[in-house]
Every structure is written in structure tokens, then in C-alpha cells.
Write a protein that holds these residues in place. Sequence first.
Motif, PDB file in Angstrom:
ATOM      1  N   PHE A   6       3.858  12.181  -7.860  1.00 13.25           N
ATOM      2  CA  PHE A   6       3.759  11.813  -6.387  1.00 13.25           C
ATOM      3  C   PHE A   6       3.598  10.464  -6.390  1.00 13.25           C
ATOM      4  O   PHE A   6       2.309  10.202  -6.966  1.00 13.25           O
ATOM      5  CB  PHE A   6       3.133  12.734  -5.562  1.00 13.25           C
ATOM      6  N   PRO A   7       4.132   9.396  -5.799  1.00 12.37           N
ATOM      7  CA  PRO A   7       3.982   8.117  -5.943  1.00 12.37           C
ATOM      8  C   PRO A   7       2.697   7.646  -5.660  1.00 12.37           C
ATOM      9  O   PRO A   7       1.918   6.979  -6.388  1.00 12.37           O
ATOM     10  CB  PRO A   7       5.007   7.395  -5.216  1.00 12.37           C
ATOM     11  N   TRP A   8       2.066   8.107  -4.374  1.00 14.13           N
ATOM     12  CA  TRP A   8       0.725   7.750  -3.863  1.00 14.13           C
ATOM     13  C   TRP A   8      -0.290   8.145  -4.808  1.00 14.13           C
ATOM     14  O   TRP A   8      -1.324   7.743  -4.787  1.00 14.13           O
ATOM     15  CB  TRP A   8       0.708   7.824  -2.458  1.00 14.13           C
ATOM     16  N   ASP A   9      -0.074   9.327  -5.608  1.00 11.52           N
ATOM     17  CA  ASP A   9      -1.080   9.731  -6.514  1.00 11.52           C
ATOM     18  C   ASP A   9      -1.410   8.820  -7.450  1.00 11.52           C
ATOM     19  O   ASP A   9      -2.478   8.867  -8.212  1.00 11.52           O
ATOM     20  CB  ASP A   9      -0.648  11.126  -7.313  1.00 11.52           C
ATOM     21  N   LEU A  11      -1.955   5.764  -6.969  1.00 12.04           N
ATOM     22  CA  LEU A  11      -2.755   4.485  -6.602  1.00 12.04           C
ATOM     23  C   LEU A  11      -4.010   4.666  -6.734  1.00 12.04           C
ATOM     24  O   LEU A  11      -4.990   3.532  -6.333  1.00 12.04           O
ATOM     25  CB  LEU A  11      -2.297   4.162  -5.296  1.00 12.04           C
ATOM     26  N   ALA A  12      -4.631   5.778  -7.243  1.00 19.42           N
ATOM     27  CA  ALA A  12      -6.181   5.664  -7.479  1.00 19.42           C
ATOM     28  C   ALA A  12      -6.817   4.555  -7.940  1.00 19.42           C
ATOM     29  O   ALA A  12      -7.841   4.429  -7.362  1.00 19.42           O
ATOM     30  CB  ALA A  12      -6.190   7.242  -7.794  1.00 19.42           C
ATOM     31  N   GLY A  13      -6.195   4.081  -8.948  1.00 25.00           N
ATOM     32  CA  GLY A  13      -6.996   3.065  -9.661  1.00 25.00           C
ATOM     33  C   GLY A  13      -7.277   1.794  -8.775  1.00 25.00           C
ATOM     34  O   GLY A  13      -8.394   1.117  -8.490  1.00 25.00           O
ATOM     35  N   ALA A  14      -5.894   1.544  -8.301  1.00 22.71           N
ATOM     36  CA  ALA A  14      -5.902   0.215  -7.279  1.00 22.71           C
ATOM     37  C   ALA A  14      -6.772   0.582  -6.143  1.00 22.71           C
ATOM     38  O   ALA A  14      -7.567  -0.136  -5.438  1.00 22.71           O
ATOM     39  CB  ALA A  14      -4.518  -0.168  -6.821  1.00 22.71           C
ATOM     40  N   LYS A  15      -6.865   1.887  -5.653  1.00 22.11           N
ATOM     41  CA  LYS A  15      -7.794   2.125  -4.329  1.00 22.11           C
ATOM     42  C   LYS A  15      -9.159   1.938  -4.928  1.00 22.11           C
ATOM     43  O   LYS A  15      -9.684   1.458  -3.962  1.00 22.11           O
ATOM     44  CB  LYS A  15      -7.046   3.524  -4.025  1.00 22.11           C
ATOM     45  N   ALA A  16      -9.659   2.443  -6.164  1.00 22.40           N
ATOM     46  CA  ALA A  16     -10.742   2.253  -6.184  1.00 22.40           C
ATOM     47  C   ALA A  16     -11.640   0.918  -6.414  1.00 22.40           C
ATOM     48  O   ALA A  16     -12.556   0.591  -6.052  1.00 22.40           O
ATOM     49  CB  ALA A  16     -11.213   3.131  -7.705  1.00 22.40           C
ATOM     50  N   TYR A 117      13.123   4.751   0.724  1.00 23.11           N
ATOM     51  CA  TYR A 117      11.959   5.794   0.868  1.00 23.11           C
ATOM     52  C   TYR A 117      12.579   6.870  -0.182  1.00 23.11           C
ATOM     53  O   TYR A 117      13.892   7.334  -0.429  1.00 23.11           O
ATOM     54  CB  TYR A 117      12.378   6.369   2.161  1.00 23.11           C
ATOM     55  N   PRO A 118      11.652   7.264  -1.146  1.00 22.47           N
ATOM     56  CA  PRO A 118      11.662   8.150  -2.206  1.00 22.47           C
ATOM     57  C   PRO A 118      12.268   9.403  -1.815  1.00 22.47           C
ATOM     58  O   PRO A 118      13.005  10.296  -2.908  1.00 22.47           O
ATOM     59  CB  PRO A 118      10.325   8.246  -2.893  1.00 22.47           C
ATOM     60  N   THR A 119      12.145  10.174  -0.771  1.00 22.64           N
ATOM     61  CA  THR A 119      12.502  11.388  -0.414  1.00 22.64           C
ATOM     62  C   THR A 119      14.246  11.569  -0.704  1.00 22.64           C
ATOM     63  O   THR A 119      14.741  12.658  -0.835  1.00 22.64           O
ATOM     64  CB  THR A 119      11.968  11.975   0.963  1.00 22.64           C
ATOM     65  N   ILE A 323      -7.519  -4.954  -0.324  1.00 23.40           N
ATOM     66  CA  ILE A 323      -6.225  -4.595   0.366  1.00 23.40           C
ATOM     67  C   ILE A 323      -5.338  -3.767  -0.617  1.00 23.40           C
ATOM     68  O   ILE A 323      -4.915  -4.445  -1.512  1.00 23.40           O
ATOM     69  CB  ILE A 323      -5.514  -5.840   1.031  1.00 23.40           C
ATOM     70  N   LEU A 324      -5.045  -2.396  -0.190  1.00 22.80           N
ATOM     71  CA  LEU A 324      -4.325  -1.456  -0.733  1.00 22.80           C
ATOM     72  C   LEU A 324      -2.731  -1.578  -0.219  1.00 22.80           C
ATOM     73  O   LEU A 324      -2.807  -1.129   1.052  1.00 22.80           O
ATOM     74  CB  LEU A 324      -4.864  -0.245  -0.902  1.00 22.80           C
ATOM     75  N   VAL A 325      -1.903  -1.974  -1.226  1.00 19.04           N
ATOM     76  CA  VAL A 325      -0.494  -1.789  -0.629  1.00 19.04           C
ATOM     77  C   VAL A 325       0.319  -1.052  -1.425  1.00 19.04           C
ATOM     78  O   VAL A 325      -0.409  -0.333  -2.442  1.00 19.04           O
ATOM     79  CB  VAL A 325       0.138  -3.466  -0.587  1.00 19.04           C
ATOM     80  N   ALA A 326       1.565  -0.706  -1.049  1.00 19.43           N
ATOM     81  CA  ALA A 326       2.445   0.198  -2.111  1.00 19.43           C
ATOM     82  C   ALA A 326       3.196  -0.725  -2.754  1.00 19.43           C
ATOM     83  O   ALA A 326       3.928  -1.685  -2.315  1.00 19.43           O
ATOM     84  CB  ALA A 326       3.165   1.034  -1.225  1.00 19.43           C
ATOM     85  N   PRO A 327       3.395  -0.499  -4.258  1.00 15.73           N
ATOM     86  CA  PRO A 327       4.144  -1.288  -4.978  1.00 15.73           C
ATOM     87  C   PRO A 327       5.685  -1.023  -4.708  1.00 15.73           C
ATOM     88  O   PRO A 327       6.195   0.091  -4.849  1.00 15.73           O
ATOM     89  CB  PRO A 327       3.909  -0.894  -6.561  1.00 15.73           C
ATOM     90  N   GLY A 328       6.604  -2.117  -4.953  1.00 14.50           N
ATOM     91  CA  GLY A 328       7.908  -1.795  -4.612  1.00 14.50           C
ATOM     92  C   GLY A 328       8.499  -0.911  -5.474  1.00 14.50           C
ATOM     93  O   GLY A 328       9.522  -0.263  -5.266  1.00 14.50           O
ATOM     94  N   SER A 329       7.913  -0.714  -6.810  1.00 18.74           N
ATOM     95  CA  SER A 329       8.501   0.504  -7.692  1.00 18.74           C
ATOM     96  C   SER A 329       8.467   1.834  -7.108  1.00 18.74           C
ATOM     97  O   SER A 329       9.476   2.634  -7.538  1.00 18.74           O
ATOM     98  CB  SER A 329       7.537   0.195  -8.904  1.00 18.74           C
TER      99      SER A 329
END
Length: 357
Positions: A6-9, A11-16, A117-119, A323-329
Motif C-alpha cells: 500500500f503506497p502510503w505505508d 512513507l513512514a521514514g519521510a513522515k518520521a 490514482y493507483p486504484t 512537509i510531507l507530500v506524496a511522491p509521483g511514483s
Amino acid sequence: MLLPEFPWDTLAGAKARAALHPGGLIDLSVGSPVDPTPALIQAALREATDAHAYPTNHGTAEARAAIAEWFARMRGVPGIGDEHLLVTIGSKELVAGLPLQLGLGAGDVVVHPSVAYPTYDIGARIAGAEPVRADDPDDWPEATRLVWLNSPSNPTGEVLGVDALRRVVQAARERGILVASDECYALLPWELDEAPSILDPRVTDGDLTGLVAVYSLSKQSNLAGYRAAFIAGDPQVVQRALAVRKHLGLMAPSPVQHALAVALGDEAHVAEQRERYRSRRALLLPAMREHGFDVSSDAGLYLWATDGTDALVQLDALSRLGILVAPGSFYGDRTRVRVALTASDAHIAEAAARLRG
Ligand SMILES: Cc1ncc(COP(=O)(O)O)c(C=O)c1O
């Protein structure tokens, strides 16, 4: 079936890292509304808490009438009747489930936008079909059965106008391909007057064959937690999905359907929310540009941005500003990041200040 992480999972490192900023984390990585559900919709939900009976899979008569009336009034699509629509439990389950519910499988291709959108991809995989990224009908593979459009786009903000939609519809009709158009950001146009529906008579010439539109109240009405959405269009397609959905027990809760009907009948809260996003966009977009980003944002809830480096480099640099964003990948483009406007006024102002340094 092999599904990606799941993509957003990831992001934990960047979020921390972002959370280490002395001013705290500003999370612009997801498009989850932060403003309250409008009072009239909350009241509608409360009015409907006696829900002892099963709702129908099709949707309550009240919700169906509200959807038909909304299409005519807000989307310029007259003539939507009960046979053309069904209520869904938010739109993500429908996007993920439609290929399976329509009987697509091995050997079939589901086309979705090249940056998306990945879905759409996940829904094809769940059915055992092959997902293919393509924006031009000339690039649709021979085995294409379903084409997803998303206008305005998450993440790019791109809007398909009447001519572009007509071209897709004509190509699909020539080949007997179904077109499903995900239009959940339709009422958030910034640089254009409108984002037309695939069901618009200027697109269809009054013939809905092979066409469905999907709409969600999550964003327009701050209703993401209610799970309220619908699909409408070609009765044969809708009825085929409904037949499967009955067996799956996919029923939107009836209190939510009452809230959906009340929300669709009220334009004022939609306009109010749109103005909130307009002012957040007016703060953040110039700050991103001053920081050196090229930004696209014709419509919808995201700034689609690049400073010319790899998406993960941009993610890392922004996380150092907290600032946490979503990578285009996540969406199929490794050169950009997606920055959501779904944060409080204070957080958007603070993000703009940090970007200006
Ligand atoms: C393009 C698109 N489609 C569908 C959805 C799903 O929304 P919901 O399930 O809340 O209706 C989203 C959510 O972000 C989206 O961006």
C-alpha cells in the motif's frame, strides 16, 4: 494475486523525518478532508439513525431521486432514472471492484491514465485482468474492455474538455469498449469554467451506451468518513454491477444515504468548501513556485509539482522542512510530487512560510 505494498505505508521514514521539524509535521500527503462535515449533513445523519431494515443494494428511493436531480442541475445531465444509477460505499470500493463485478478477467485489458490514482490498476489486478497505462485511444491494446478516465485528474489536475471526451467516446464506441469516468473533483475547477461529465449530452449526443460516471461526496461535502458515492450511466452496465453487488452485500448504510440526499440538494456548503480550498491554493501555489517548483493545478485538490529532481529527492527535501507530500511514483511519474490542499488554513500558511524560508 500479487498486489503491491500500500503506497502510503512506504512513507513512514519521510513522515518520521518531517515530524522532527521544530515546528512540527505538516502532512500534505493524503487528500483527506480536514474541515467539519457541514451541520445540515450531520443533522441529516442524526435524523436517520432508526435504520432497522436492510437498505437495498440499489440505493434508497430518496437517494436515487437526489442523484438524478443533482445530475440534471449540477452536471447538465438530464434523464437519469432509477435504472441508470446505484449508490456505492464511497467510490474507492467501486473503482477497485468494477472490473470484477463486470466479469472482466484473464485476457482482458483495463486501460487507465498514464499518471493516475493507483486504484484503477488494483481493480484490474483483483479481477485478473491486465492494467495498461494509456492516454490516447490509439494506444489502447486490442484486448481493451474498460477504459478509466479521471477528470479532473488526481494527481495532475488535468481536465478533459468536451472535445477530448468526445474523441474517447467515439473511439470506445467503434470498438465496443466501456468508458468509466471518475469525476470526484468535478466541482473544484480553478483555471477553467467547468469539468464536463462523460454523461454530458454535448459528449454523448444523448446516448449513454457504454458510458458510466462515478462521483463521490467525500471531497465536495467533507464526507469521506461517511462513505457516500454513486455510479450512473448505461443501464446495462449498472444493472450488471448491481446483480453482483447484491450477492456481495454491498449496501450503503441507509442513514448515510439520507445524508447523501440532503448533501446533494445543497449547493451552498459545496461553494463554501470550494472557497476554502481556493484560498489555500492561493497561498501555497505561489510559495511552491517561489521555492523553485513548476506546478500544475487546473482543478482538484492537489498541486502537481516538480523542481526537476527525482521525486524521492523532492520528498526528502520537503520532509526536511517538516512537509510531507506524496511522491509521483505512487501515480506513475517519478519526476513529480503531489501536494494536497487538504490541510487547515494554519498548516497551509505555515507550509507556505517554510517554503519561503
Ligand atoms: C480519483 C479518485 N477516485 C476515487 C477516490 C476515492 O474516494 P472515496 O472512496 O472517498 O469516494 C479518490 C480519493 O482520493 C480519488 O482521488
